[in-house]
Motif scaffolding. Structure first.
Motif, PDB file in Angstrom:
ATOM      1  N   LYS A   1       0.932  -1.237   0.057  1.00 56.49           N
ATOM      2  CA  LYS A   1       0.052  -0.025   0.031  1.00 56.49           C
ATOM      3  C   LYS A   1       1.012   1.282   0.023  1.00 56.49           C
ATOM      4  CE  LYS A   1      -4.663  -0.697   1.055  1.00 56.49           C
ATOM      5  NZ  LYS A   1      -5.170  -1.759   1.304  1.00 56.49           N
ATOM      6  N   VAL A   2       0.500   2.159  -1.032  1.00 60.87           N
ATOM      7  CA  VAL A   2       1.449   3.235  -0.985  1.00 60.87           C
ATOM      8  C   VAL A   2       0.262   4.607  -0.789  1.00 60.87           C
ATOM      9  CG1 VAL A   2       3.400   2.649  -1.914  1.00 60.87           C
ATOM     10  CG2 VAL A   2       1.747   3.659  -3.220  1.00 60.87           C
ATOM     11  N   SER A   3       0.704   5.716  -0.767  1.00 58.60           N
ATOM     12  CA  SER A   3      -0.226   6.929  -0.827  1.00 58.60           C
ATOM     13  C   SER A   3       0.069   7.594  -2.308  1.00 58.60           C
ATOM     14  CB  SER A   3       0.129   8.023   0.361  1.00 58.60           C
ATOM     15  OG  SER A   3      -0.570   9.071  -0.006  1.00 58.60           O
ATOM     16  N   ALA A   4      -1.127   7.865  -2.864  1.00 53.42           N
ATOM     17  CA  ALA A   4      -0.887   8.371  -4.219  1.00 53.42           C
ATOM     18  C   ALA A   4      -1.947   9.505  -4.250  1.00 53.42           C
ATOM     19  CB  ALA A   4      -1.106   7.495  -5.266  1.00 53.42           C
ATOM     20  N   THR A   5      -1.733  10.425  -5.207  1.00 48.69           N
ATOM     21  CA  THR A   5      -2.383  11.792  -5.179  1.00 48.69           C
ATOM     22  C   THR A   5      -2.896  11.699  -6.555  1.00 48.69           C
ATOM     23  OG1 THR A   5      -0.760  13.065  -3.939  1.00 48.69           O
ATOM     24  CG2 THR A   5      -2.390  14.254  -5.235  1.00 48.69           C
ATOM     25  N   CYS A   6      -4.417  12.024  -6.517  1.00 45.33           N
ATOM     26  CA  CYS A   6      -5.143  11.952  -7.917  1.00 45.33           C
ATOM     27  C   CYS A   6      -4.855  13.254  -8.732  1.00 45.33           C
ATOM     28  CB  CYS A   6      -6.802  12.067  -7.340  1.00 45.33           C
ATOM     29  SG  CYS A   6      -7.772  12.254  -8.856  1.00 45.33           S
ATOM     30  N   ARG A   7      -4.565  12.850  -9.992  1.00 46.27           N
ATOM     31  CA  ARG A   7      -4.143  14.022 -11.134  1.00 46.27           C
ATOM     32  C   ARG A   7      -5.301  14.980 -11.164  1.00 46.27           C
ATOM     33  NH1 ARG A   7      -6.387  12.916 -15.708  1.00 46.27           N
ATOM     34  NH2 ARG A   7      -7.544  10.754 -15.893  1.00 46.27           N
ATOM     35  N   ASN A   8      -6.485  14.552 -10.920  1.00 43.52           N
ATOM     36  CA  ASN A   8      -7.569  15.354 -11.169  1.00 43.52           C
ATOM     37  C   ASN A   8      -7.877  16.297  -9.987  1.00 43.52           C
ATOM     38  OD1 ASN A   8      -9.918  16.518 -12.751  1.00 43.52           O
ATOM     39  ND2 ASN A   8     -11.154  15.034 -11.683  1.00 43.52           N
ATOM     40  N   CYS A   9      -8.146  15.759  -8.899  1.00 43.39           N
ATOM     41  CA  CYS A   9      -8.862  16.450  -7.675  1.00 43.39           C
ATOM     42  C   CYS A   9      -7.830  16.658  -6.544  1.00 43.39           C
ATOM     43  CB  CYS A   9     -10.055  15.661  -7.067  1.00 43.39           C
ATOM     44  SG  CYS A   9      -9.555  14.177  -6.044  1.00 43.39           S
ATOM     45  N   ARG A  10      -6.740  16.244  -6.858  1.00 45.81           N
ATOM     46  CA  ARG A  10      -5.409  16.238  -5.764  1.00 45.81           C
ATOM     47  C   ARG A  10      -5.717  15.562  -4.349  1.00 45.81           C
ATOM     48  NH1 ARG A  10      -2.011  16.685  -9.329  1.00 45.81           N
ATOM     49  NH2 ARG A  10      -0.398  17.030  -7.681  1.00 45.81           N
ATOM     50  N   GLU A  11      -6.719  14.970  -4.333  1.00 51.36           N
ATOM     51  CA  GLU A  11      -7.082  14.048  -3.044  1.00 51.36           C
ATOM     52  C   GLU A  11      -5.851  12.823  -2.870  1.00 51.36           C
ATOM     53  OE1 GLU A  11      -9.867  13.426  -0.714  1.00 51.36           O
ATOM     54  OE2 GLU A  11     -10.278  15.693  -0.785  1.00 51.36           O
ATOM     55  N   LYS A  12      -5.611  12.782  -1.587  1.00 50.47           N
ATOM     56  CA  LYS A  12      -4.683  11.701  -1.373  1.00 50.47           C
ATOM     57  C   LYS A  12      -5.441  10.353  -1.154  1.00 50.47           C
ATOM     58  CE  LYS A  12      -0.364  13.703   0.053  1.00 50.47           C
ATOM     59  NZ  LYS A  12       0.690  13.413  -0.926  1.00 50.47           N
ATOM     60  N   HIS A  13      -4.821   9.262  -1.796  1.00 50.95           N
ATOM     61  CA  HIS A  13      -5.574   8.133  -1.190  1.00 50.95           C
ATOM     62  C   HIS A  13      -4.443   7.029  -1.015  1.00 50.95           C
ATOM     63  CE1 HIS A  13      -9.334   9.649  -2.156  1.00 50.95           C
ATOM     64  NE2 HIS A  13      -8.908  10.057  -3.337  1.00 50.95           N
ATOM     65  N   ASP A  14      -4.863   6.023  -0.414  1.00 56.69           N
ATOM     66  CA  ASP A  14      -3.941   4.646  -0.249  1.00 56.69           C
ATOM     67  C   ASP A  14      -4.359   3.797  -1.531  1.00 56.69           C
ATOM     68  OD1 ASP A  14      -2.493   5.495   1.988  1.00 56.69           O
ATOM     69  OD2 ASP A  14      -3.807   4.487   3.390  1.00 56.69           O
ATOM     70  N   ILE A  15      -3.211   3.501  -2.122  1.00 58.29           N
ATOM     71  CA  ILE A  15      -3.612   2.542  -3.171  1.00 58.29           C
ATOM     72  C   ILE A  15      -2.829   1.329  -3.190  1.00 58.29           C
ATOM     73  CG2 ILE A  15      -4.192   4.466  -4.843  1.00 58.29           C
ATOM     74  CD1 ILE A  15      -1.270   3.967  -6.407  1.00 58.29           C
TER      75      ILE A  15
ATOM     76  N   ALA B   1      -0.780   4.736 -12.044  1.00 60.59           N
ATOM     77  CA  ALA B   1       0.204   4.599 -10.838  1.00 60.59           C
ATOM     78  C   ALA B   1       1.669   4.758 -11.293  1.00 60.59           C
ATOM     79  CB  ALA B   1      -0.005   3.381 -10.090  1.00 60.59           C
ATOM     80  N   HIS B   2       2.495   5.413 -10.641  1.00 62.46           N
ATOM     81  CA  HIS B   2       3.769   6.058 -10.962  1.00 62.46           C
ATOM     82  C   HIS B   2       4.700   5.217  -9.888  1.00 62.46           C
ATOM     83  CE1 HIS B   2       6.677   8.409 -13.088  1.00 62.46           C
ATOM     84  NE2 HIS B   2       7.223   8.964 -12.134  1.00 62.46           N
ATOM     85  N   TYR B   3       5.254   4.204 -10.226  1.00 67.53           N
ATOM     86  CA  TYR B   3       5.985   3.378  -9.331  1.00 67.53           C
ATOM     87  C   TYR B   3       6.878   2.395 -10.028  1.00 67.53           C
ATOM     88  CZ  TYR B   3       2.616  -0.466  -9.592  1.00 67.53           C
ATOM     89  OH  TYR B   3       1.672  -1.464  -9.930  1.00 67.53           O
ATOM     90  N   MET B   4       7.996   1.807  -9.146  1.00 68.74           N
ATOM     91  CA  MET B   4       8.729   0.820  -9.762  1.00 68.74           C
ATOM     92  C   MET B   4       8.252  -0.480  -9.594  1.00 68.74           C
ATOM     93  SD  MET B   4      12.914   0.870  -8.600  1.00 68.74           S
ATOM     94  CE  MET B   4      12.557  -0.237  -7.123  1.00 68.74           C
ATOM     95  N   THR B   5       8.559  -1.368 -10.473  1.00 70.68           N
ATOM     96  CA  THR B   5       8.173  -2.785 -10.450  1.00 70.68           C
ATOM     97  C   THR B   5       8.936  -3.659 -11.141  1.00 70.68           C
ATOM     98  OG1 THR B   5       6.140  -4.013 -10.321  1.00 70.68           O
ATOM     99  CG2 THR B   5       6.450  -2.730 -12.490  1.00 70.68           C
ATOM    100  N   LEU B   6       9.033  -4.582 -10.562  1.00 68.89           N
ATOM    101  CA  LEU B   6       9.889  -5.841 -11.245  1.00 68.89           C
ATOM    102  C   LEU B   6       8.964  -7.065 -11.643  1.00 68.89           C
ATOM    103  CD1 LEU B   6      12.869  -6.355 -11.704  1.00 68.89           C
ATOM    104  CD2 LEU B   6      12.780  -7.834  -9.521  1.00 68.89           C
ATOM    105  N   TYR B   7       9.118  -7.152 -13.133  1.00 69.30           N
ATOM    106  CA  TYR B   7       7.998  -8.111 -13.670  1.00 69.30           C
ATOM    107  C   TYR B   7       8.931  -9.510 -13.809  1.00 69.30           C
ATOM    108  CZ  TYR B   7       5.437 -10.798 -17.413  1.00 69.30           C
ATOM    109  OH  TYR B   7       4.892 -11.708 -18.021  1.00 69.30           O
ATOM    110  N   HIS B   8       8.465 -10.513 -13.316  1.00 72.03           N
ATOM    111  CA  HIS B   8       9.462 -11.918 -13.179  1.00 72.03           C
ATOM    112  C   HIS B   8       8.455 -12.838 -13.807  1.00 72.03           C
ATOM    113  CE1 HIS B   8      12.002 -14.705 -10.553  1.00 72.03           C
ATOM    114  NE2 HIS B   8      11.911 -15.029 -12.127  1.00 72.03           N
TER     115      HIS B   8
END
Ligand code: ZN
Length: 231
Positions: free
Chosen positions: A4-18, A55-62
């Protein structure tokens, strides 16, 4: 397991856990693969305003069965020194010695790599196919430096559309195994068919030129990589 990480909506700028998947193992979680391929794994809907966000994050596809690891690391997320340390940590695992290791900077490129490898194709050859295809859009009189012609038969408008587009491998299609590329233009996705003979010709060029190979570690195989070998 997703994190779980916190992310900001590009539209309303509300923060949510995603929920994010910073490691995607398609043997342990085969249900994730279609969600990678259609991109939905990386999209979250804002519970406040309903906007879709990438979502803007790092991921490792294996994919342990195909021995493929693709590290998606968005540009600017980490410092070069952090990247080098992480890469050393990842490649230090002995079990990875016969793996295909790739690094990409965006989800679209991650999806493309998965599509290429799922189709049983080689991404070096696909990048060379894109180069050849783009080259054909140049002035008619200019000889193709690789003597590979894709015989696109495009009109001038189609050529103009393609010249600044970024091609992505989408799939192999039909009895002739046409290579289908997609590219965004005018707010929609367009497709371009290239004959499989172009792929075969490009594969032969790579076989004849052993210097055309990936860098060690998590190699970036993209248009910049091709341009190291051809201008
Ligand atoms: Zn929102």
């Amino acid at each position: 397991m997703p994190a779980k990480v916190s992310a900001t909506c590009r539209n309303c700028r509300e923060k949510h856990d995603i929920e994010i998947w910073d490691r995607i193992n398609v043997r342990d979680n085969p249900e994730l693969k279609p969600k990678v391929k259609d991109g939905s794994l990386f999209v979250w809907e804002c519970p406040h305003c309903g906007a879709s966000n990438l979502a803007h994050y790092m991921t490792l596809y294996h994919d342990p069965d195909a021995k493929i690891m693709i590290w998606c690391l968005p540009e600017g997320l980490l410092q070069e020194s952090q990247i080098a340390a992480l890469e050393a940590q990842l490649t230090g695992q002995e079990a990875l010695s016969d793996y295909v290791l790739r690094r990409v900077e965006d989800v679209g490129s991650l999806i493309e790599k998965v599509n290429i490898f799922d189709s049983g194709l080689d991404d070096l050859t696909i990048e060379l196919c894109k180069y050849v295809t783009k080259n054909e859009l140049q002035d008619e009189g200019t000889p193709n430096p690789l003597s590979v012609e894709s015989k696109l038969n495009l009109n001038n408008e189609e050529k103009a559309n393609l010249s600044d587009a970024s091609l992505k491998f989408f799939k192999i299609d039909g009895a002739d195994h046409d290579i289908i590329f997609s590219f965004p233009k005018g707010g929609k996705m367009n497709i371009l068919n290239v004959g499989f003979n172009v792929y075969e010709d490009c594969a032969a060029i790579i076989r004849r030129n052993p210097q055309i190979k990936p860098d060690s570690g998590f190699a970036k195989i993209d248009s910049s990589w091709v341009h190291k070998f051809f201008r």
